[in-house]
Scaffold this motif. Sequence first.
Motif, PDB file in Angstrom:
ATOM      1  N   HIS A 280     -10.042  -4.396   1.390  1.00 51.49           N
ATOM      2  CA  HIS A 280     -10.264  -3.139   2.096  1.00 51.49           C
ATOM      3  C   HIS A 280     -11.628  -3.233   2.777  1.00 51.49           C
ATOM      4  O   HIS A 280     -12.647  -3.445   2.104  1.00 51.49           O
ATOM      5  CB  HIS A 280     -10.264  -1.945   1.133  1.00 51.49           C
ATOM      6  CG  HIS A 280      -9.012  -1.839   0.309  1.00 51.49           C
ATOM      7  ND1 HIS A 280      -7.784  -1.585   0.862  1.00 51.49           N
ATOM      8  CD2 HIS A 280      -8.811  -1.959  -1.029  1.00 51.49           C
ATOM      9  CE1 HIS A 280      -6.869  -1.548  -0.098  1.00 51.49           C
ATOM     10  NE2 HIS A 280      -7.460  -1.776  -1.247  1.00 51.49           N
ATOM     11  N   VAL A 281     -11.658  -3.108   4.091  1.00 52.12           N
ATOM     12  CA  VAL A 281     -12.920  -3.087   4.831  1.00 52.12           C
ATOM     13  C   VAL A 281     -13.333  -1.618   4.976  1.00 52.12           C
ATOM     14  O   VAL A 281     -12.678  -0.847   5.665  1.00 52.12           O
ATOM     15  CB  VAL A 281     -12.781  -3.755   6.201  1.00 52.12           C
ATOM     16  CG1 VAL A 281     -14.119  -3.720   6.944  1.00 52.12           C
ATOM     17  CG2 VAL A 281     -12.304  -5.201   6.047  1.00 52.12           C
ATOM     18  N   ASP A 282     -14.410  -1.246   4.307  1.00 55.98           N
ATOM     19  CA  ASP A 282     -14.834   0.155   4.255  1.00 55.98           C
ATOM     20  C   ASP A 282     -15.877   0.509   5.307  1.00 55.98           C
ATOM     21  O   ASP A 282     -16.206   1.684   5.478  1.00 55.98           O
ATOM     22  CB  ASP A 282     -15.392   0.482   2.862  1.00 55.98           C
ATOM     23  CG  ASP A 282     -14.327   0.377   1.785  1.00 55.98           C
ATOM     24  OD1 ASP A 282     -13.148   0.645   2.095  1.00 55.98           O
ATOM     25  OD2 ASP A 282     -14.673   0.025   0.641  1.00 55.98           O
ATOM     26  N   GLY A 283     -16.393  -0.482   6.001  1.00 62.21           N
ATOM     27  CA  GLY A 283     -17.369  -0.170   7.034  1.00 62.21           C
ATOM     28  C   GLY A 283     -17.971  -1.421   7.636  1.00 62.21           C
ATOM     29  O   GLY A 283     -17.989  -2.486   7.006  1.00 62.21           O
ATOM     30  N   LEU A 284     -18.439  -1.293   8.892  1.00 61.72           N
ATOM     31  CA  LEU A 284     -19.224  -2.348   9.521  1.00 61.72           C
ATOM     32  C   LEU A 284     -20.690  -1.953   9.453  1.00 61.72           C
ATOM     33  O   LEU A 284     -21.051  -0.812   9.769  1.00 61.72           O
ATOM     34  CB  LEU A 284     -18.792  -2.549  10.977  1.00 61.72           C
ATOM     35  CG  LEU A 284     -17.408  -3.178  11.176  1.00 61.72           C
ATOM     36  CD1 LEU A 284     -17.069  -3.238  12.666  1.00 61.72           C
ATOM     37  CD2 LEU A 284     -17.353  -4.580  10.574  1.00 61.72           C
ATOM     38  N   VAL A 285     -21.519  -2.886   9.018  1.00 66.40           N
ATOM     39  CA  VAL A 285     -22.939  -2.613   8.823  1.00 66.40           C
ATOM     40  C   VAL A 285     -23.706  -3.189  10.005  1.00 66.40           C
ATOM     41  O   VAL A 285     -23.757  -4.410  10.193  1.00 66.40           O
ATOM     42  CB  VAL A 285     -23.437  -3.238   7.505  1.00 66.40           C
ATOM     43  CG1 VAL A 285     -24.922  -2.926   7.298  1.00 66.40           C
ATOM     44  CG2 VAL A 285     -22.610  -2.716   6.329  1.00 66.40           C
TER      45      VAL A 285
ATOM     46  N   GLY B  91       3.037  -3.706  -4.416  1.00 66.39           N
ATOM     47  CA  GLY B  91       2.825  -2.544  -5.271  1.00 66.39           C
ATOM     48  C   GLY B  91       2.369  -3.032  -6.626  1.00 66.39           C
ATOM     49  O   GLY B  91       2.499  -4.213  -6.953  1.00 66.39           O
ATOM     50  N   VAL B  92       1.828  -2.134  -7.416  1.00 67.79           N
ATOM     51  CA  VAL B  92       1.459  -2.453  -8.790  1.00 67.79           C
ATOM     52  C   VAL B  92       2.444  -1.737  -9.699  1.00 67.79           C
ATOM     53  O   VAL B  92       2.699  -0.543  -9.541  1.00 67.79           O
ATOM     54  CB  VAL B  92       0.024  -2.013  -9.110  1.00 67.79           C
ATOM     55  CG1 VAL B  92      -0.317  -2.302 -10.569  1.00 67.79           C
ATOM     56  CG2 VAL B  92      -0.960  -2.725  -8.196  1.00 67.79           C
TER      57      VAL B  92
ATOM     58  N   GLU C 198      -4.809   1.039  -3.903  1.00 65.80           N
ATOM     59  CA  GLU C 198      -4.789   1.384  -2.478  1.00 65.80           C
ATOM     60  C   GLU C 198      -4.121   0.307  -1.628  1.00 65.80           C
ATOM     61  O   GLU C 198      -4.017   0.450  -0.411  1.00 65.80           O
ATOM     62  CB  GLU C 198      -6.221   1.594  -1.971  1.00 65.80           C
ATOM     63  CG  GLU C 198      -6.923   2.797  -2.573  1.00 65.80           C
ATOM     64  CD  GLU C 198      -8.319   2.979  -1.984  1.00 65.80           C
ATOM     65  OE1 GLU C 198      -8.473   2.793  -0.756  1.00 65.80           O
ATOM     66  OE2 GLU C 198      -9.247   3.282  -2.751  1.00 65.80           O
ATOM     67  N   ALA C 199      -3.663  -0.758  -2.260  1.00 64.70           N
ATOM     68  CA  ALA C 199      -3.108  -1.882  -1.508  1.00 64.70           C
ATOM     69  C   ALA C 199      -1.782  -1.512  -0.856  1.00 64.70           C
ATOM     70  O   ALA C 199      -0.927  -0.858  -1.460  1.00 64.70           O
ATOM     71  CB  ALA C 199      -2.913  -3.081  -2.429  1.00 64.70           C
ATOM     72  N   ILE C 200      -1.625  -1.933   0.375  1.00 66.57           N
ATOM     73  CA  ILE C 200      -0.356  -1.819   1.092  1.00 66.57           C
ATOM     74  C   ILE C 200       0.204  -3.215   1.356  1.00 66.57           C
ATOM     75  O   ILE C 200       1.390  -3.457   1.175  1.00 66.57           O
ATOM     76  CB  ILE C 200      -0.543  -1.058   2.415  1.00 66.57           C
ATOM     77  CG1 ILE C 200      -1.000   0.389   2.137  1.00 66.57           C
ATOM     78  CG2 ILE C 200       0.748  -1.063   3.234  1.00 66.57           C
ATOM     79  CD1 ILE C 200      -1.324   1.183   3.389  1.00 66.57           C
ATOM     80  N   VAL C 201      -0.667  -4.124   1.754  1.00 72.54           N
ATOM     81  CA  VAL C 201      -0.274  -5.499   2.047  1.00 72.54           C
ATOM     82  C   VAL C 201      -1.132  -6.448   1.219  1.00 72.54           C
ATOM     83  O   VAL C 201      -2.350  -6.276   1.120  1.00 72.54           O
ATOM     84  CB  VAL C 201      -0.446  -5.816   3.546  1.00 72.54           C
ATOM     85  CG1 VAL C 201      -0.248  -7.303   3.816  1.00 72.54           C
ATOM     86  CG2 VAL C 201       0.535  -5.001   4.382  1.00 72.54           C
ATOM     87  N   ALA C 202      -0.493  -7.435   0.618  1.00 70.96           N
ATOM     88  CA  ALA C 202      -1.199  -8.531  -0.037  1.00 70.96           C
ATOM     89  C   ALA C 202      -0.948  -9.796   0.769  1.00 70.96           C
ATOM     90  O   ALA C 202       0.199 -10.077   1.156  1.00 70.96           O
ATOM     91  CB  ALA C 202      -0.710  -8.717  -1.469  1.00 70.96           C
ATOM     92  N   HIS C 203      -2.005 -10.538   1.050  1.00 70.15           N
ATOM     93  CA  HIS C 203      -1.860 -11.822   1.728  1.00 70.15           C
ATOM     94  C   HIS C 203      -1.755 -12.897   0.646  1.00 70.15           C
ATOM     95  O   HIS C 203      -2.664 -13.046  -0.179  1.00 70.15           O
ATOM     96  CB  HIS C 203      -3.029 -12.081   2.664  1.00 70.15           C
ATOM     97  CG  HIS C 203      -2.971 -11.253   3.904  1.00 70.15           C
ATOM     98  ND1 HIS C 203      -3.499  -9.985   3.987  1.00 70.15           N
ATOM     99  CD2 HIS C 203      -2.404 -11.501   5.110  1.00 70.15           C
ATOM    100  CE1 HIS C 203      -3.273  -9.487   5.199  1.00 70.15           C
ATOM    101  NE2 HIS C 203      -2.617 -10.386   5.893  1.00 70.15           N
TER     102      HIS C 203
END
Length: 267
Positions: free
Chosen positions: A96-101, A59-60, A37-42
């Motif tokens: 990937h940040v999937d949610g704020l808790v 990309g992979v 799912e990566a678009i950008v790698a730091h």
Amino acid sequence: MRTTSLPSDPAVPSLTVRRLRDRQSHDPADLDAILAEAIVAHVGFVRDGHPLVLPFLCGVGDLGAGPVLLLHGSTGGGLFLDAGAAGVPVSATVTHVDGLVFARSTFDSSANYRSAVVVGNATVVPDDLRTEALWQVADHLMPGRRDEVREMTAKEVRATQVLQLPLDHASVKIRAAGVGEAADDAEDHAVWAGVLPLAVTAGKPLPGDISGDAPVDESVRALAARLDDLARAREARIAAVMRDRTTRAVSRDVNRGSEGAARNTRA
């Protein structure tokens, strides 16, 4: 077989998670899913004794020697020049940040995330493999687009460069859970607590100046649908976790109530 456990290698720093170690995953499938799912790698590296972190489209792919993280850039880019013939040591991170808790205190508030750190020696893709590497980056970022567009020109290939970073040394850390907080706070039902799901989703495709009445290509529509499907799937998984947590909490309350009633009856 690739694993996300770091082998003993004095040339590579330890990637063992030291805090909240239960969140570290050693399953190669988790690394694959994060990078898929990566678009950008730091990418972090050291230049002139100073650490730098730069974002790269990524990309992979596999150029014949196993899966690698491909970093896309210009032939004149600093990191690509730093790599030279021997390569350059780097650390590449995808998160990937999937949610704020949201807990009932900021101390217990958190985030759901999936992160991967890959370390190693990034080398320039050989000239004879550069075109294929560029296509593999395109296949990763825009699946199916290769069949819809013209071939790259020799000039375009010469102007673009790709670094390849093996996936042998990697660390994965994941949080996919509900609210964790002190028992006293959990009893305060006046404040809402829960998870706000976050995801990369697609907006409506916007035509370029010269697109005219051409319909939106299948690759664009398919990628938009895939992003939306991934977002819904992640939201459904965390919702299931939250429901299970609520069910267990209700069950505990019922059991406590029953035990209290039993004690009062005996008294």
